[in-house]
Motif scaffolding. Structure first.
Motif, mmCIF file in Angstrom:
data_model
loop_
_atom_site.group_PDB
_atom_site.id
_atom_site.type_symbol
_atom_site.label_atom_id
_atom_site.label_comp_id
_atom_site.label_asym_id
_atom_site.label_seq_id
_atom_site.Cartn_x
_atom_site.Cartn_y
_atom_site.Cartn_z
ATOM 1 N N PRO A 1 14.787 -0.010 23.892
ATOM 2 C CA PRO A 1 15.725 0.913 24.536
ATOM 3 C C PRO A 1 16.168 0.424 25.915
ATOM 4 C CG PRO A 1 13.513 1.758 24.720
ATOM 5 C CD PRO A 1 13.412 0.493 23.928
ATOM 6 N N SER A 2 17.054 -0.557 25.955
ATOM 7 C CA SER A 2 17.623 -0.989 27.223
ATOM 8 C C SER A 2 18.914 -1.747 26.965
ATOM 9 C CB SER A 2 16.650 -1.878 27.999
ATOM 10 O OG SER A 2 16.469 -3.115 27.342
ATOM 11 N N LEU A 3 19.854 -1.586 27.886
ATOM 12 C CA LEU A 3 21.087 -2.371 27.857
ATOM 13 C C LEU A 3 20.955 -3.613 28.727
ATOM 14 C CD1 LEU A 3 23.850 0.382 28.154
ATOM 15 C CD2 LEU A 3 23.330 -1.038 26.165
ATOM 16 N N TRP A 4 20.136 -3.512 29.756
ATOM 17 C CA TRP A 4 19.906 -4.619 30.667
ATOM 18 C C TRP A 4 18.400 -4.840 30.765
ATOM 19 C CZ3 TRP A 4 23.245 -0.566 31.732
ATOM 20 C CH2 TRP A 4 24.612 -0.881 31.773
ATOM 21 N N PRO A 5 17.935 -6.079 30.725
ATOM 22 C CA PRO A 5 16.492 -6.331 30.730
ATOM 23 C C PRO A 5 15.751 -5.702 31.906
ATOM 24 C CG PRO A 5 17.697 -8.342 30.205
ATOM 25 C CD PRO A 5 18.724 -7.319 30.593
ATOM 26 N N ASP A 6 16.431 -5.550 33.054
ATOM 27 C CA ASP A 6 15.744 -5.006 34.227
ATOM 28 C C ASP A 6 15.769 -3.483 34.284
ATOM 29 O OD1 ASP A 6 18.528 -5.111 34.635
ATOM 30 O OD2 ASP A 6 18.268 -5.008 36.811
ATOM 31 N N LEU A 7 16.398 -2.830 33.273
ATOM 32 C CA LEU A 7 16.468 -1.369 33.272
ATOM 33 C C LEU A 7 15.977 -0.798 31.935
ATOM 34 C CD1 LEU A 7 19.899 -0.531 34.996
ATOM 35 C CD2 LEU A 7 17.628 -0.648 36.027
ATOM 36 N N PRO A 8 14.688 -0.925 31.627
ATOM 37 C CA PRO A 8 14.181 -0.286 30.402
ATOM 38 C C PRO A 8 14.321 1.225 30.502
ATOM 39 C CG PRO A 8 12.381 -1.088 31.773
ATOM 40 C CD PRO A 8 13.641 -1.623 32.381
ATOM 41 N N LEU A 9 14.639 1.854 29.385
ATOM 42 C CA LEU A 9 14.975 3.280 29.384
ATOM 43 C C LEU A 9 13.896 4.153 28.776
ATOM 44 C CD1 LEU A 9 18.701 2.868 28.261
ATOM 45 C CD2 LEU A 9 17.853 3.259 30.587
ATOM 46 N N ASP A 10 12.679 3.608 28.614
ATOM 47 C CA ASP A 10 11.657 4.371 27.911
ATOM 48 C C ASP A 10 10.998 5.449 28.764
ATOM 49 O OD1 ASP A 10 10.717 2.287 29.439
ATOM 50 O OD2 ASP A 10 8.918 1.951 28.233
ATOM 51 N N ASP A 11 11.123 5.379 30.099
ATOM 52 C CA ASP A 11 10.487 6.366 30.971
ATOM 53 C C ASP A 11 11.507 6.873 31.987
ATOM 54 O OD1 ASP A 11 8.950 7.921 32.620
ATOM 55 O OD2 ASP A 11 7.456 6.382 33.078
ATOM 56 N N ALA B 1 12.535 5.672 43.737
ATOM 57 C CA ALA B 1 12.783 5.103 42.413
ATOM 58 C C ALA B 1 14.163 4.478 42.300
ATOM 59 C CB ALA B 1 12.598 6.184 41.348
ATOM 60 N N THR B 2 15.183 5.106 42.877
ATOM 61 C CA THR B 2 16.541 4.563 42.759
ATOM 62 C C THR B 2 17.100 4.058 44.077
ATOM 63 O OG1 THR B 2 17.463 6.784 43.021
ATOM 64 C CG2 THR B 2 17.132 5.996 40.778
ATOM 65 N N THR B 3 16.396 4.312 45.181
ATOM 66 C CA THR B 3 16.911 3.874 46.475
ATOM 67 C C THR B 3 16.043 2.820 47.134
ATOM 68 O OG1 THR B 3 15.695 5.586 47.691
ATOM 69 C CG2 THR B 3 17.903 6.159 46.887
ATOM 70 N N GLY B 4 14.860 2.589 46.596
ATOM 71 C CA GLY B 4 13.870 1.750 47.267
ATOM 72 C C GLY B 4 14.420 0.433 47.763
ATOM 73 N N ARG C 1 11.212 8.706 34.465
ATOM 74 C CA ARG C 1 10.717 8.818 35.833
ATOM 75 C C ARG C 1 11.056 7.598 36.683
ATOM 76 N NH1 ARG C 1 4.779 10.559 33.925
ATOM 77 N NH2 ARG C 1 5.335 8.873 32.490
ATOM 78 N N THR C 2 11.406 6.494 36.045
ATOM 79 C CA THR C 2 11.821 5.308 36.800
ATOM 80 C C THR C 2 13.210 5.459 37.401
ATOM 81 O OG1 THR C 2 12.822 4.254 34.871
ATOM 82 C CG2 THR C 2 10.464 3.839 35.261
ATOM 83 N N GLY C 3 14.009 6.393 36.866
ATOM 84 C CA GLY C 3 15.392 6.531 37.317
ATOM 85 C C GLY C 3 16.319 5.476 36.748
ATOM 86 N N ASN C 4 15.820 4.649 35.813
ATOM 87 C CA ASN C 4 16.661 3.568 35.281
ATOM 88 C C ASN C 4 17.880 4.095 34.530
ATOM 89 O OD1 ASN C 4 15.050 1.587 36.338
ATOM 90 N ND2 ASN C 4 13.910 1.207 34.446
ATOM 91 N N PHE C 5 17.756 5.250 33.899
ATOM 92 C CA PHE C 5 18.906 5.783 33.178
ATOM 93 C C PHE C 5 20.020 6.160 34.154
ATOM 94 C CE2 PHE C 5 16.750 9.577 34.419
ATOM 95 C CZ PHE C 5 17.670 10.617 34.419
ATOM 96 N N ASN C 6 19.658 6.633 35.332
ATOM 97 C CA ASN C 6 20.654 6.932 36.353
ATOM 98 C C ASN C 6 21.334 5.646 36.826
ATOM 99 O OD1 ASN C 6 21.700 9.063 38.364
ATOM 100 N ND2 ASN C 6 20.955 7.454 39.718
ATOM 101 N N ARG C 7 20.529 4.595 37.042
ATOM 102 C CA ARG C 7 21.092 3.306 37.433
ATOM 103 C C ARG C 7 22.020 2.764 36.349
ATOM 104 N NH1 ARG C 7 15.637 2.130 39.025
ATOM 105 N NH2 ARG C 7 15.378 1.977 41.289
ATOM 106 N N ALA C 8 21.644 2.972 35.091
ATOM 107 C CA ALA C 8 22.450 2.460 33.992
ATOM 108 C C ALA C 8 23.850 3.080 33.994
ATOM 109 C CB ALA C 8 21.752 2.738 32.657
ATOM 110 N N GLY D 1 9.166 15.140 34.134
ATOM 111 C CA GLY D 1 8.841 15.106 35.549
ATOM 112 C C GLY D 1 9.732 14.231 36.399
ATOM 113 N N SER D 2 10.839 13.770 35.853
ATOM 114 C CA SER D 2 11.749 12.928 36.631
ATOM 115 C C SER D 2 12.610 13.791 37.547
ATOM 116 C CB SER D 2 12.629 12.082 35.707
ATOM 117 O OG SER D 2 13.396 12.907 34.844
ATOM 118 N N ASN D 3 13.337 13.133 38.421
ATOM 119 C CA ASN D 3 14.125 13.822 39.444
ATOM 120 C C ASN D 3 15.252 14.643 38.813
ATOM 121 O OD1 ASN D 3 15.784 14.464 41.681
ATOM 122 N ND2 ASN D 3 15.103 12.656 42.769
#
Length: 769
Positions: free
Chosen positions: A86-96, A611-614, A98-105, A153-155
């Motif tokens: 579940p990812s479009l980009w290797p650095d943004l896996p979408l399985d969790d 998670a998304t601003t670090g 709480r990482t905020g990766n879906f927002n970045r995507a 529990g994500s933002n």
């Protein structure tokens, strides 16, 4: 341009379409075209796209167009969907989540859509890019953002604002290249996560305010335009119209004095406030001349004047009202300033003459003077075009900087602006939080609301934005008096309201001001009374009653200046210090000051691990000149007195101590005089001797009195908000009150000022003596 688009489209289609049921048009959209029909929806949507991407190609903006194209190409180049993962980009896996990766995507999808919609890019309206984008949106719907997913529990912000804004922008930009049935499917989750601008789905009972409501209104309005649902557009319009009303407090919103509060107790004009202004300005522009036009917008122009203009210095947004965003690497003062400028330029097109006549020259002055961070490096194409049109308009002069003194009693901020410099003071109290730390941002912001001072000069517009926050010593912020103990990172959501009502000030004639706060340190026995007297050429800082008993050293930081790659010349004399290109600093009580010059290294990751601003972990280094008054270990009623002289020469600095007289500096009264001006802070009933006689107040107040012949202009406020009435006996017997605000009257040979219920705001008068 070549991209392996066909392979990616096939992979995306196979991964995402399986299991997706056909979706019928929701009942709420039935018959929704309403007045104006489909053309009205399309016209409003196209206006929005023009605000994002520009209306036509202009070779003058080739560099910016290439930057947009470069960002979009990077999104395509890095896209690498793999079956079963579940990812479009290797650095943004979408399985969790709480990482905020879906927002970045979804933010990446917006960047891709912007490249597709921007005239002049090589991918402009390329059907292969649109096909790839459609497949990616299918994939994200299946794996990242749909109705039945668990937030885990994500933002909440990502689900209800972040993704809805990015997704609706993406769909608007790509609209002409997308299958309409699939577009409706991608937007379907918004019916669950962002159905109403005024509701927070993830926290039932919370009513959205300020920037959050404005951002949700944008998403709801765009969904309405994209799906031709007039009820959604009306819902968004009505939610924004309500926002334009001022609040009487407490809590979130805009206040009559220009304060803007978000999260109940934090000043946020320069962050959430800018987001609000940007959303409202673009909604007004987008819905103009449509069946859903926002008509009740008169207050927005006054809000710009009161809540934003005082905090913008040559296009930079002052950090004293940017809250925890100061720690976010990708959001510097020029980013916030650019968004505010863009919103003002958008509003300027339809602003009433009395506003347009002032705004045009002011904005032109900002754009002309700030070449350190040119507007076109951070603004979108449409904003650049409006800015260039203003710069090229010979009928609009290049305006000077604003001058004036602004007391924001409802958020414990004071701003003093002179022709070549500005000085801001950030205080806190039982009403206003000292510093917000949330989402692992602003980890070292301990002292940013403890009387921190912010000096802006025209000679260095990069001081605050040149990697200052990760490299400055966070224990030595300018203006603060601190216990030097070590501190742990600020925890998420901690709210510190110092247990004192004393913070605020008063201004007179837009040229002079007084600010004062009672310092009750966090986790320490340190106590102090701090006052600032804001003059036409200087700031006089007094501290008294500095006491602590924890066995640690206490310091007052006169200055801590980021001088970038080197230490500039520094000159010292008897009781004064001059830092070349910045200011002079005169010690007014004979005390000695310590100067520390060092090269400091830090990382943005040290102050923001969100998670998304670090921030990144790359070390950055800057040179600092720090001026300190050392009060020793466990001081007992220690004090300080110094003058800050922005843009002064060494000669002017050496001679300044004779220009001002410190009348008192104790726990009862702090006061100064110069020429025909007397400025004082009465912490409680007391008196002080002046060259003209005794000045007395029978209660707590800040005051300014300026004599001109037989007239005295007087301004009084009660920052403690504890008194009902204060009786002031001036050094000259009062004969009459000629002009006055409500509640000011003569009492024998003195003046009585009703301050009860004033919420720390000023009462002014002209009295005859």
């Amino acid at each position: 341009m070549t991209h392996p688009l066909s392979r990616r489209s096939a992979l995306l289609g196979a991964a995402a379409v399986a299991g997706l049921a056909a979706w019928e048009r929701p009942a709420e959209a039935a018959g929704a075209a309403g007045a104006g029909g489909a053309a009205a929806f399309d016209a409003a949507r196209e206006r929005w796209v023009s605000l994002l991407a520009g209306g036509s190609y202009d070779p003058a903006y080739l560099e910016k167009t290439r930057a947009v194209e470069g960002s979009a190409n990077a999104v395509l180049r890095k896209m690498n969907p793999v079956a079963g993962r579940p990812s479009l980009w290797p650095d943004l896996p979408l399985d969790d989540p709480r990482t905020g990766n879906f927002n970045r995507a979804y933010n990446r999808m917006r960047a891709l859509a912007l490249g597709w919609a921007t005239p002049g890019t090589s991918m402009h309206r390329d059907p292969r890019v649109a096909e790839t984008a459609a497949g990616a949106l299918d994939f994200l719907y299946e794996h990242a953002y749909r109705e039945g997913l668990d937030r885990r529990g994500s933002n909440w912000y990502w689900w209800e604002i972040g993704v809805p804004r990015a997704l609706t922008d993406t769909c608007a930009l790509l609209y002409d290249g997308l299958p309409q049935d699939r577009l409706r499917r991608w937007l379907r989750p918004l019916r669950h996560w962002c159905p109403d601008p005024e509701r927070r789905v993830s926290h039932p009972g919370v009513v959205e305010t300020g920037a959050n409501r404005a951002s949700k209104a944008m998403a709801v309005a765009m969904r309405g335009l994209l799906t031709h649902d007039a009820r959604l557009v009306r819902r968004a319009r009505n939610a924004v119209s309500d926002l334009l009303r001022r609040t009487g407090g407490p809590g979130d919103g805009f206040y009559r004095d220009g304060s803007f509060i978000q999260h109940d107790v934090y000043p946020y004009n320069g962050s959430y406030g800018v987001d609000y202004l940007e959303s409202v300005a673009k909604l007004i522009a987008m819905l103009a001349r449509s069946p859903w036009e926002i008509r009740r917008i008169g207050n927005v122009y006054d809000i710009v004047d009161r809540s934003f203009m005082p905090f913008i210095f040559d296009g930079l947004m002052m950090d004293c009202v940017r809250g925890r965003q100061i720690s976010v690497q990708g959001h510097r003062d020029y980013h916030s300033g650019q968004k505010a400028v863009e919103a003002i330029l958008t509003l300027l097109e339809a602003a009433p003459e009395r506003h347009a006549r002032r705004w045009g020259p002011l904005v032109k002055g900002w754009l002309t003077r700030n070449r350190a961070v040119p507007y076109d490096t951070v603004a979108p194409l449409a904003g650049i075009a409006r800015a260039e049109a203003l710069l090229a308009d010979p009928s609009v002069p290049v305006g000077p900087r604003m001058t004036g003194t602004y007391v924001f009693a409802d958020m414990d901020r004071v701003v003093h602006r002179r022709p070549t410099w500005a000085y801001a003071i950030a205080m806190s109290s039982e009403r206003i939080g000292a510093a917000e730390a949330m989402n692992q941002e602003n980890l070292h912001g301990w002292y940013t609301g403890d009387g921190m001072t912010y000096l802006y000069t025209g000679g260095d517009l990069t001081h605050w934005n040149d990697d200052l926050w990760p490299t400055i010593d966070p224990y030595r912020l300018p203006g603060t008096t601190v216990d030097t103990r070590g501190r742990a990172d600020l925890p998420h959501g901690k709210r510190r309201l110092p247990p004192t009502p004393w913070a605020g000030g008063v201004a007179l004639d837009g040229e002079y001001g007084v600010a004062a706060m009672k310092l009750i340190a966090d986790g320490s026995s340190l106590r102090a009374r701090k006052a600032w007297f804001l003059l036409d050429d200087a700031v006089i800082a007094l501290g008294a009653g500095i006491t602590a008993s924890d066995g640690r050293r206490v310091e007052t930081v006169v200055e801590n200046r980021n001088t970038h790659g080197a230490h500039p010349p520094l000159t010292r004399g008897d009781g004064w210090i001059h830092l070349d290109g910045v200011a002079g600093y005169a010690l007014l009580d004979g005390a000695e000051a310590k100067v520390v010059r060092e090269r400091r290294t830090g990382r943005w990751r040290d102050i923001d691990t969100g998670a998304t601003t670090g921030g990144d972990t790359t070390p950055v280094s800057r040179h600092y000149t720090t001026i300190i008054v050392d009060h020793g270990v466990d001081p007992r009623r220690s004090r300080y007195a110094y003058a800050v002289l922005p843009d002064a020469s060494a000669t002017q600095t050496a001679a300044y101590a004779g220009r001002v007289k410190v009348l008192a500096n104790n726990r009862t009264v702090q006061a100064v005089s110069r020429d025909d001006l007397i400025a004082a802070v009465f912490w409680r009933a007391g008196s002080v001797e002046t060259a003209h006689g005794r000045l007395t107040a029978d209660g707590p107040c800040t005051l300014l009195a300026r004599r001109d012949g037989h007239r005295v202009r007087l301004a009084v406020s009660d920052p403690s908000r504890t008194a009902d009435e204060v009786r002031i006996r001036l050094p000259w017997p009062v004969k009459s009150v000629k002009e006055a605000d409500r509640g000011v009257r003569r009492s024998k040979r003195a003046v009585k000022v009703e301050v009860g219920g004033s919420r720390g705001h000023a009462r002014t008068a002209v009295v005859r003596v």
